[in-house]
Design a protein around this motif. Structure first.
Motif, short mmCIF file in Angstrom:
data_model
loop_
_atom_site.label_atom_id
_atom_site.label_comp_id
_atom_site.label_asym_id
_atom_site.label_seq_id
_atom_site.Cartn_x
_atom_site.Cartn_y
_atom_site.Cartn_z
N ASN A 247 -0.68 1.46 7.77
CA ASN A 247 -1.63 1.91 8.78
C ASN A 247 -1.01 1.94 10.18
OD1 ASN A 247 -1.58 -0.78 9.42
ND2 ASN A 247 -3.61 -1.21 8.63
N ASN B 13 -0.08 6.02 2.54
CA ASN B 13 -1.48 5.60 2.46
C ASN B 13 -1.75 4.79 1.20
OD1 ASN B 13 -2.53 6.69 4.91
ND2 ASN B 13 -2.35 8.73 4.01
N LYS B 14 -1.15 5.21 0.09
CA LYS B 14 -1.29 4.48 -1.18
C LYS B 14 -0.72 3.06 -1.05
CE LYS B 14 -0.18 4.95 -6.06
NZ LYS B 14 0.48 5.76 -7.09
N ARG C 168 0.88 10.60 1.91
CA ARG C 168 0.03 10.11 0.81
C ARG C 168 0.60 8.83 0.20
NH1 ARG C 168 -1.23 15.89 -2.08
NH2 ARG C 168 -3.02 16.43 -0.78
N ASN D 154 -1.73 14.11 7.50
CA ASN D 154 -2.00 12.76 7.00
C ASN D 154 -3.51 12.65 6.79
OD1 ASN D 154 -2.32 10.03 6.50
ND2 ASN D 154 -0.72 9.43 7.96
N GLU D 155 -3.92 12.86 5.55
CA GLU D 155 -5.34 12.97 5.20
C GLU D 155 -6.16 11.71 5.50
OE1 GLU D 155 -4.27 15.63 1.27
OE2 GLU D 155 -4.32 13.45 1.14
N ALA D 156 -5.53 10.58 5.63
CA ALA D 156 -6.27 9.34 5.85
C ALA D 156 -6.73 9.17 7.30
CB ALA D 156 -5.41 8.14 5.45
#
Length: 170
Positions: free
Chosen positions: A130, A125-126, A122, A44-46
């Motif tokens: 959260n 996140n878009k 992704r 999870n890149e965020a």
């Protein structure tokens, strides 16, 4: 219902149980689509901190099981064992479920489903997610879990009525 969830999240486990109960009580009326949103920066890149450091591997395991048409069973097993989601335990769960051990191990070791998990994260996140669980019931966002099955029944009833009203107005 689109559910964004994390296999290490205690609230997600409760939500999973309530949704299974809802589907059992309302067959053919409710469909749940599971999406991965691990609170783990490994997929999870965020995220920059790992709240659930085994969540990505658990999500991969669920998707590897799905390749053998056993997603639901693996999801149940992962939630039931969420405090011990080490690879050794995950492989043991696959064996207990009767999965083809060679295919499952190959899938996990080669990261064959990691891309699908990353894509779900992704998307989450878009959509501005959260926290987990986060649901979309007919497109309406619900963050967290309801206290009891009654909350889900009410949400389904409201959405059914709103959809009926919208179709009559057209």
């Amino acid at each position: 219902i689109v559910e964004f969830s994390d296999f290490e999240c205690g609230y997600c486990r409760r939500n999973h149980e309530l949704l299974k109960d809802l589907i059992g009580r309302r067959p053919g009326e409710v469909r749940v689509v599971y999406r991965h949103f691990p609170l783990d920066p490994a997929c999870n890149e965020a995220l920059d901190t790992d709240m659930h450091r085994r969540a990505c591997r658990a999500a991969e395991a669920a998707e590897c099981a799905a390749r053998q048409s056993r997603f639901s069973e693996m999801a149940d097993a992962l939630f039931a064992n969420q405090r011990s989601l080490y690879d050794r335990r995950i492989f043991a769960l696959a064996q207990e479920l009767g999965l083809d051990a060679g295919d499952f191990q190959d899938c996990m070791n080669k990261g064959l489903t990691l891309g699908a998990v990353i894509e779900d994260a992704r998307l989450g996140n878009k959509l501005g997610i959260n926290s987990t669980p986060t649901l979309f019931i007919n497109g309406r966002q619900v963050t967290g879990t309801f206290e009891s099955a009654v909350g889900y029944d009410l949400a389904v009833l409201i959405e059914t009525r709103l959809a009926a009203r919208a179709s009559h107005q057209q």
